[in-house]
Scaffold this active site. Structure first.
Site, mmCIF file in Angstrom:
data_model
loop_
_atom_site.group_PDB
_atom_site.id
_atom_site.type_symbol
_atom_site.label_atom_id
_atom_site.label_comp_id
_atom_site.label_asym_id
_atom_site.label_seq_id
_atom_site.Cartn_x
_atom_site.Cartn_y
_atom_site.Cartn_z
ATOM 1 N N GLU A 162 0.819 -1.225 0.000
ATOM 2 C CA GLU A 162 0.000 0.000 0.000
ATOM 3 C C GLU A 162 0.847 1.268 0.000
ATOM 4 O O GLU A 162 0.352 2.352 0.306
ATOM 5 C CB GLU A 162 -0.929 -0.012 1.212
ATOM 6 C CG GLU A 162 -1.950 -1.129 1.158
ATOM 7 C CD GLU A 162 -2.973 -1.023 2.256
ATOM 8 O OE1 GLU A 162 -2.604 -1.154 3.426
ATOM 9 O OE2 GLU A 162 -4.153 -0.788 1.946
ATOM 10 N N HIS A 193 -6.343 0.587 10.006
ATOM 11 C CA HIS A 193 -7.734 0.186 9.815
ATOM 12 C C HIS A 193 -8.456 0.322 11.154
ATOM 13 O O HIS A 193 -8.953 -0.667 11.706
ATOM 14 C CB HIS A 193 -7.810 -1.250 9.307
ATOM 15 C CG HIS A 193 -7.127 -1.484 7.992
ATOM 16 N ND1 HIS A 193 -6.883 -2.738 7.488
ATOM 17 C CD2 HIS A 193 -6.633 -0.615 7.079
ATOM 18 C CE1 HIS A 193 -6.275 -2.638 6.310
ATOM 19 N NE2 HIS A 193 -6.092 -1.365 6.046
ATOM 20 N N HIS A 221 -0.972 4.706 7.940
ATOM 21 C CA HIS A 221 -2.221 4.128 7.426
ATOM 22 C C HIS A 221 -2.620 2.983 8.337
ATOM 23 O O HIS A 221 -1.799 2.121 8.669
ATOM 24 C CB HIS A 221 -2.028 3.632 5.995
ATOM 25 C CG HIS A 221 -3.168 2.769 5.525
ATOM 26 N ND1 HIS A 221 -4.459 3.251 5.410
ATOM 27 C CD2 HIS A 221 -3.225 1.456 5.198
ATOM 28 C CE1 HIS A 221 -5.242 2.270 5.014
ATOM 29 N NE2 HIS A 221 -4.524 1.170 4.881
ATOM 30 N N HIS A 263 -12.322 0.600 3.690
ATOM 31 C CA HIS A 263 -10.915 0.233 3.812
ATOM 32 C C HIS A 263 -10.291 0.679 5.137
ATOM 33 O O HIS A 263 -10.007 -0.162 5.996
ATOM 34 C CB HIS A 263 -10.161 0.815 2.606
ATOM 35 C CG HIS A 263 -8.704 0.514 2.590
ATOM 36 N ND1 HIS A 263 -7.885 0.857 1.559
ATOM 37 C CD2 HIS A 263 -7.901 -0.082 3.495
ATOM 38 C CE1 HIS A 263 -6.659 0.479 1.798
ATOM 39 N NE2 HIS A 263 -6.650 -0.097 2.977
HETATM 40 ZN ZN LIG Z 1 -5.084 -0.704 4.288
#
Ligand SMILES: [Zn+2]
Length: 218
Positions: free
Chosen positions: A77, A98, A96, A159
């Protein structure tokens, strides 16, 4: 490895563990990167659970994503990270994750409103939602680019969430703030009443945030 590089690696590993222990990621979810003083990007590897990442597992990329150093492959990613550094010279770190409640808003098709909590306004302002694209693709990075120009935190539909900052400390704090705000907003909705701040109250908070960032026009 220089002394600076070593310290950055230790800091990234520390953030990975804090993300895991705060429940903001599970297993190999998420990725963390820092732009080194030489312009190269230090980023977490693909596949490893973040709680197990060690300083020597990190990968060095050049600004256009070419592998420079490290035995492992960079996170799949990383395209969004590279786009953040290319778009914003002031960005020194990208996180980043979740986070479950904030990602719940992203699954519901919502960003986080910026007229409810002073703390989220002071930290990041409005947290917009980027439409869904397949994770790890350059198309997702394309979707994020216009949002990155204006925002330090955003949700990615179905996401997760991404935050940026001049330092890793700030990028990480912003991720914690986004999830905390999402939990509070969800609780207020469960209680059935969301009292919004007035325009004047929001403007006063926005002025405080922007005044703390000389040279940044947002
Ligand atoms: Zn992700």
């Amino acid at each position: 490895m220089t002394e600076d590089d070593g310290a950055l690696r230790v800091a990234i590993v520390g953030v990975c563990r804090r993300l895991f222990h705060a429940g903001l990621i599970a297993g190999p979810d998420g990725n963390v990167s820092v732009r080194r003083p030489d312009g190269r990007i230090l980023v977490t590897p693909a596949g490893l659970s973040k709680v197990d990442v060690e300083p020597h597992d990190l990968v060095v990329l050049d600004p256009d994503g070419q592998h420079v150093d490290g035995a492992r492959r960079a996170s799949s990613e990383v395209a969004v990270h590279l786009r953040a550094y290319a778009t914003r010279p002031d960005v020194g770190a990208v996180v980043h994750a979740h986070p479950p409640t904030a990602t719940g808003f992203a699954v519901a098709g919502e960003g986080l409103a910026a007229d409810v909590l002073p703390e989220i306004i002071l930290q990041v302002g409005v947290v917009p939602l980027v439409p869904y694209e397949t994770p790890g693709t350059s198309t997702l990075a394309d979707r994020c680019a216009p949002v990155l120009r204006e925002h330090d935190a955003f949700l990615m539909a179905n996401h997760g969430a991404t935050t940026v900052g001049p330092t890793l400390l700030l990028a990480h704090q912003r991720m914690e703030s986004v999830e905390h705000a999402a939990r509070i907003l969800l609780t207020a909705r469960l209680l059935g009443r969301v009292q919004r701040l007035s325009d004047a109250q929001v403007q006063a908070l926005n002025a405080t945030r922007l005044a703390s960032r000389p040279g940044v026009s947002r």
